[in-house]
Design a protein around this motif. Structure first.
Motif, PDB file in Angstrom:
ATOM      1  N   MET A 121       6.961  19.514  -5.368  1.00 27.29           N
ATOM      2  CA  MET A 121       5.691  19.532  -4.656  1.00 27.29           C
ATOM      3  C   MET A 121       5.836  20.449  -3.457  1.00 27.29           C
ATOM      4  SD  MET A 121       3.380  16.473  -2.952  1.00 27.29           S
ATOM      5  CE  MET A 121       4.248  16.415  -1.377  1.00 27.29           C
ATOM      6  N   ASP A 122       4.900  21.398  -3.323  1.00 25.58           N
ATOM      7  CA  ASP A 122       4.965  22.323  -2.195  1.00 25.58           C
ATOM      8  C   ASP A 122       4.190  21.748  -1.014  1.00 25.58           C
ATOM      9  OD1 ASP A 122       2.086  23.769  -2.025  1.00 25.58           O
ATOM     10  OD2 ASP A 122       2.591  23.323  -4.110  1.00 25.58           O
ATOM     11  N   ALA A 123       4.478  22.298   0.178  1.00 24.49           N
ATOM     12  CA  ALA A 123       3.841  21.783   1.387  1.00 24.49           C
ATOM     13  C   ALA A 123       2.417  22.284   1.538  1.00 24.49           C
ATOM     14  CB  ALA A 123       4.665  22.191   2.616  1.00 24.49           C
ATOM     15  N   GLY A 124       2.129  23.462   1.021  1.00 27.34           N
ATOM     16  CA  GLY A 124       0.816  24.059   1.247  1.00 27.34           C
ATOM     17  C   GLY A 124      -0.314  23.367   0.524  1.00 27.34           C
ATOM     18  N   THR A 125      -0.142  23.106  -0.769  1.00 27.37           N
ATOM     19  CA  THR A 125      -1.220  22.519  -1.565  1.00 27.37           C
ATOM     20  C   THR A 125      -0.942  21.089  -1.999  1.00 27.37           C
ATOM     21  OG1 THR A 125      -0.297  23.295  -3.676  1.00 27.37           O
ATOM     22  CG2 THR A 125      -1.769  24.802  -2.482  1.00 27.37           C
ATOM     23  N   ALA A 126       0.284  20.606  -1.810  1.00 25.05           N
ATOM     24  CA  ALA A 126       0.691  19.275  -2.286  1.00 25.05           C
ATOM     25  C   ALA A 126       0.433  19.144  -3.778  1.00 25.05           C
ATOM     26  CB  ALA A 126      -0.011  18.172  -1.506  1.00 25.05           C
ATOM     27  N   HIS A 127       0.734  20.200  -4.499  1.00 24.24           N
ATOM     28  CA  HIS A 127       0.539  20.243  -5.955  1.00 24.24           C
ATOM     29  C   HIS A 127       1.865  19.892  -6.631  1.00 24.24           C
ATOM     30  CE1 HIS A 127      -0.821  22.787  -9.676  1.00 24.24           C
ATOM     31  NE2 HIS A 127      -0.900  21.483  -9.895  1.00 24.24           N
TER      32      HIS A 127
ATOM     33  N   GLY B  16       0.742  -1.247   0.000  1.00 18.84           N
ATOM     34  CA  GLY B  16       0.000   0.000   0.000  1.00 18.84           C
ATOM     35  C   GLY B  16       0.771   1.296   0.000  1.00 18.84           C
ATOM     36  N   PHE B  17       1.791   1.409  -0.829  1.00 18.86           N
ATOM     37  CA  PHE B  17       2.419   2.715  -1.060  1.00 18.86           C
ATOM     38  C   PHE B  17       1.541   3.459  -2.063  1.00 18.86           C
ATOM     39  CE2 PHE B  17       6.208   0.458   0.529  1.00 18.86           C
ATOM     40  CZ  PHE B  17       6.645   1.396   1.464  1.00 18.86           C
ATOM     41  N   GLN B  18       0.644   4.286  -1.553  1.00 17.95           N
ATOM     42  CA  GLN B  18      -0.432   4.815  -2.385  1.00 17.95           C
ATOM     43  C   GLN B  18       0.054   5.691  -3.533  1.00 17.95           C
ATOM     44  OE1 GLN B  18      -2.052   5.865   1.193  1.00 17.95           O
ATOM     45  NE2 GLN B  18      -1.516   8.043   1.186  1.00 17.95           N
ATOM     46  N   TRP B  19       1.201   6.346  -3.396  1.00 16.49           N
ATOM     47  CA  TRP B  19       1.689   7.148  -4.513  1.00 16.49           C
ATOM     48  C   TRP B  19       2.034   6.266  -5.709  1.00 16.49           C
ATOM     49  CZ3 TRP B  19       5.323  11.783  -2.957  1.00 16.49           C
ATOM     50  CH2 TRP B  19       4.558  12.769  -2.336  1.00 16.49           C
ATOM     51  N   SER B  20       2.417   5.032  -5.462  1.00 16.80           N
ATOM     52  CA  SER B  20       2.760   4.137  -6.563  1.00 16.80           C
ATOM     53  C   SER B  20       1.532   3.710  -7.359  1.00 16.80           C
ATOM     54  CB  SER B  20       3.490   2.897  -6.036  1.00 16.80           C
ATOM     55  OG  SER B  20       4.691   3.258  -5.386  1.00 16.80           O
ATOM     56  N   PHE B  21       0.346   3.893  -6.787  1.00 20.61           N
ATOM     57  CA  PHE B  21      -0.907   3.595  -7.471  1.00 20.61           C
ATOM     58  C   PHE B  21      -1.529   4.846  -8.085  1.00 20.61           C
ATOM     59  CE2 PHE B  21      -0.356   0.158  -4.490  1.00 20.61           C
ATOM     60  CZ  PHE B  21      -0.964  -0.954  -5.060  1.00 20.61           C
ATOM     61  N   SER B  22      -1.012   6.022  -7.723  1.00 22.00           N
ATOM     62  CA  SER B  22      -1.661   7.272  -8.115  1.00 22.00           C
ATOM     63  C   SER B  22      -1.363   7.642  -9.563  1.00 22.00           C
ATOM     64  CB  SER B  22      -1.209   8.420  -7.200  1.00 22.00           C
ATOM     65  OG  SER B  22       0.136   8.781  -7.464  1.00 22.00           O
TER      66      SER B  22
ATOM     67  N   GLN C 246      -2.097  13.792  -2.855  1.00 24.34           N
ATOM     68  CA  GLN C 246      -2.470  13.597  -1.454  1.00 24.34           C
ATOM     69  C   GLN C 246      -3.975  13.633  -1.219  1.00 24.34           C
ATOM     70  OE1 GLN C 246       0.139  12.364  -0.114  1.00 24.34           O
ATOM     71  NE2 GLN C 246       0.991  13.870   1.304  1.00 24.34           N
ATOM     72  N   THR C 247      -4.774  13.897  -2.242  1.00 30.14           N
ATOM     73  CA  THR C 247      -6.221  13.970  -2.043  1.00 30.14           C
ATOM     74  C   THR C 247      -6.811  12.592  -1.760  1.00 30.14           C
ATOM     75  OG1 THR C 247      -6.713  13.665  -4.384  1.00 30.14           O
ATOM     76  CG2 THR C 247      -6.347  15.936  -3.622  1.00 30.14           C
ATOM     77  N   SER C 248      -8.006  12.593  -1.188  1.00 28.75           N
ATOM     78  CA  SER C 248      -8.684  11.322  -0.937  1.00 28.75           C
ATOM     79  C   SER C 248      -8.956  10.576  -2.231  1.00 28.75           C
ATOM     80  CB  SER C 248      -9.998  11.563  -0.185  1.00 28.75           C
ATOM     81  OG  SER C 248      -9.756  12.028   1.121  1.00 28.75           O
ATOM     82  N   ALA C 249      -9.322  11.315  -3.281  1.00 26.15           N
ATOM     83  CA  ALA C 249      -9.596  10.668  -4.568  1.00 26.15           C
ATOM     84  C   ALA C 249      -8.346   9.992  -5.110  1.00 26.15           C
ATOM     85  CB  ALA C 249     -10.120  11.700  -5.562  1.00 26.15           C
ATOM     86  N   SER C 250      -7.190  10.644  -4.944  1.00 27.93           N
ATOM     87  CA  SER C 250      -5.946  10.044  -5.404  1.00 27.93           C
ATOM     88  C   SER C 250      -5.586   8.819  -4.563  1.00 27.93           C
ATOM     89  CB  SER C 250      -4.810  11.065  -5.346  1.00 27.93           C
ATOM     90  OG  SER C 250      -3.596  10.494  -5.775  1.00 27.93           O
ATOM     91  N   GLN C 251      -5.769   8.914  -3.257  1.00 31.31           N
ATOM     92  CA  GLN C 251      -5.463   7.790  -2.382  1.00 31.31           C
ATOM     93  C   GLN C 251      -6.391   6.608  -2.647  1.00 31.31           C
ATOM     94  OE1 GLN C 251      -5.152   9.083   1.742  1.00 31.31           O
ATOM     95  NE2 GLN C 251      -4.199  10.995   1.103  1.00 31.31           N
ATOM     96  N   ALA C 252      -7.599   6.895  -3.107  1.00 35.73           N
ATOM     97  CA  ALA C 252      -8.556   5.824  -3.407  1.00 35.73           C
ATOM     98  C   ALA C 252      -8.161   5.011  -4.628  1.00 35.73           C
ATOM     99  CB  ALA C 252      -9.950   6.421  -3.612  1.00 35.73           C
TER     100      ALA C 252
ATOM    101  N   ASN D  93       5.923  22.104  12.521  1.00 40.92           N
ATOM    102  CA  ASN D  93       5.259  21.060  11.739  1.00 40.92           C
ATOM    103  C   ASN D  93       5.157  21.506  10.284  1.00 40.92           C
ATOM    104  OD1 ASN D  93       3.610  18.450  11.990  1.00 40.92           O
ATOM    105  ND2 ASN D  93       2.224  19.772  10.832  1.00 40.92           N
ATOM    106  N   GLN D  94       5.522  20.623   9.355  1.00 38.99           N
ATOM    107  CA  GLN D  94       5.392  20.936   7.932  1.00 38.99           C
ATOM    108  C   GLN D  94       5.113  19.662   7.146  1.00 38.99           C
ATOM    109  OE1 GLN D  94       8.037  23.707   5.438  1.00 38.99           O
ATOM    110  NE2 GLN D  94       8.674  21.680   4.738  1.00 38.99           N
ATOM    111  N   ASP D  95       4.161  19.747   6.234  1.00 44.31           N
ATOM    112  CA  ASP D  95       3.854  18.618   5.372  1.00 44.31           C
ATOM    113  C   ASP D  95       4.982  18.378   4.375  1.00 44.31           C
ATOM    114  OD1 ASP D  95       1.434  17.954   6.530  1.00 44.31           O
ATOM    115  OD2 ASP D  95       0.278  19.303   5.256  1.00 44.31           O
TER     116      ASP D  95
END
Length: 401
Positions: free
Chosen positions: A270-276, A126-132, A293-299, A254-256
């Protein structure tokens, strides 16, 4: 596609996230949640919803299989349970999505890989970025040569963690209460996605990851834990270029996650504020890769594994794909000393409640900007970095474990 019979193992913690994905992000006609396996399910935040839906709850997978079958098992349980539960699921005829990390040790990972091959089952990690779509599209562009050769891929995460984060009995532990390996750390667990992604993007094929070489690391802790809460790591890729990775739970800010992947023909960031995630090519062009990082992407991870269980595709992240990450994590524990931050720099905060290090965020930012380890920049608290060699780990020859 007919509904895929699915069972979720683990309802607390990240298991609750899977409930959210299944309930709110996926097409309900694509799956049926046949059961939840968790002996402590009734204390989980999502239990009232599970109960309201009439979804049966079981203490163990074995209990579940006495009554039902499943095409897909999603395993979101503590690390020490991954191997046994994966093997149980596959031996009962199910495909598996196992959350990261694969397991505590490379030995566990190879046993899981061999069982999947022997039983003809698909085992996605489950490395979700690898599925995104974001990262898979970016990887395709890298492989096509759009960006040229890699120069420096660097990532930084500063996720503060309170004492309560470590109160579940296994986080921050090297072994569990029964003596089994846990090897939980900031790198193997919370920020694992971002280290793995460096190796995944440098893989030669859609489902491979590069094996890093020539690594050096600095492991530190401020928390009252067995493991380390801060890691600085650098190394090289077999076909050129190097990486820098810094992650901490103990910084005073704390920083994303942020990253900057430098290639000879452009930079992806990729920036920390929007994860764009966007790319700037040297010729002035830009490429928009979206928001991983969105829920839709993680899904996309769950949707992919539902299709895989239905026989429609192969998972892009398997044991082999994730093995470089696990090998690095094992080697860090095997070969590196965990150093304590100087006591005069640590302080206890009220929110979040825990021990943190004054000035660590600023120093880590400087390391990220330069792509260098703390001892290379001469910080007063830094100790000499230590070599890390994973030769043999990816071939099931781990030393200590």
């Amino acid at each position: 596609m007919e509904k895929v019979k699915t069972v979720l193992v683990g309802l607390g913690g990240f298991g609750g996230h899977h409930i959210h994905i299944l309930r709110d992000e996926l097409d309900p006609s694509s799956y049926s949640l046949e059961g939840v396996v968790d002996p402590f399910a009734r204390s989980a935040a999502e239990y009232p919803w599970v109960e309201a839906q009439g979804i049966p709850v079981y203490d163990t997978l074995e209990d579940y299989y006495r009554e039902k079958t499943a095409q897909l098992v999603i395993i979101a349980s503590p690390i020490p349970l991954h191997r046994a539960q994966c093997l149980c699921a596959m031996e009962h005829g199910s495909h598996v999505l196992c959350e990261k990390p694969i397991a505590a040790t490379v030995q566990d990972a190879f046993a899981m890989r061999d069982a999947a091959a022997r039983l003809g089952k698909k085992l996605g990690i489950g490395f979700q970025w690898s599925f995104s779509t974001t990262m898979r599209t970016l990887k395709q562009d890298i492989q096509k040569g759009l960006y040229g050769k890699p120069v420096l891929l660097k990532t930084f995460i500063s996720w503060q963690r309170a004492d309560s984060y470590y109160a579940n009995g296994w986080k921050g532990r090297v072994r569990d209460g029964k003596g089994g390996w846990v090897l939980d750390s900031v790198v193997s667990n919370a920020t694992a996605h971002y280290l793995h992604n460096l190796f995944f993007l440098m893989g030669d094929a859609p489902d491979t990851a590069a094996v890093p070489t020539g690594m050096r690391a600095g492991l530190y802790r401020a928390k009252e834990i067995e493991s380390f809460d801060t890691c600085f790591l650098t190394g090289s890729f077999p076909k050129g270029g190097r990486f820098f990775f810094a992650a901490t739970h103990a910084a005073d800010v704390n920083q994303d996650p942020v990253f900057e992947y430098q290639f000879e023909n452009g930079v992806i960031s990729m920036d920390a504020g929007t994860a764009h995630v966007t790319a700037r090519l040297n010729d002035g062009r830009t490429v928009d890769y979206g928001f991983p990082q969105t829920s839709a992407s993680q899904a996309e991870k769950n949707a992919c594994m539902l299709r895989a269980a239905a026989g429609e595709e192969q998972p892009p992240c398997t044991v082999a794909t994730a093995l470089p990450h696990l090998s690095v994590c094992n080697a860090l524990f095997d070969q590196c000393d965990i150093l304590s931050f100087p006591q005069e720099l640590t302080f206890r905060a009220a929110e979040p409640d825990g021990l943190f290090v004054r000035g660590l965020f600023q120093d880590a930012c400087a390391c990220y900007a330069a792509g260098k380890l703390p001892d290379e920049l001469g910080f007063s608290w830094a100790k000499p970095s230590q070599p890390v060699d994973i030769e043999g780990y990816t071939r099931f020859e781990g030393k200590k474990f």
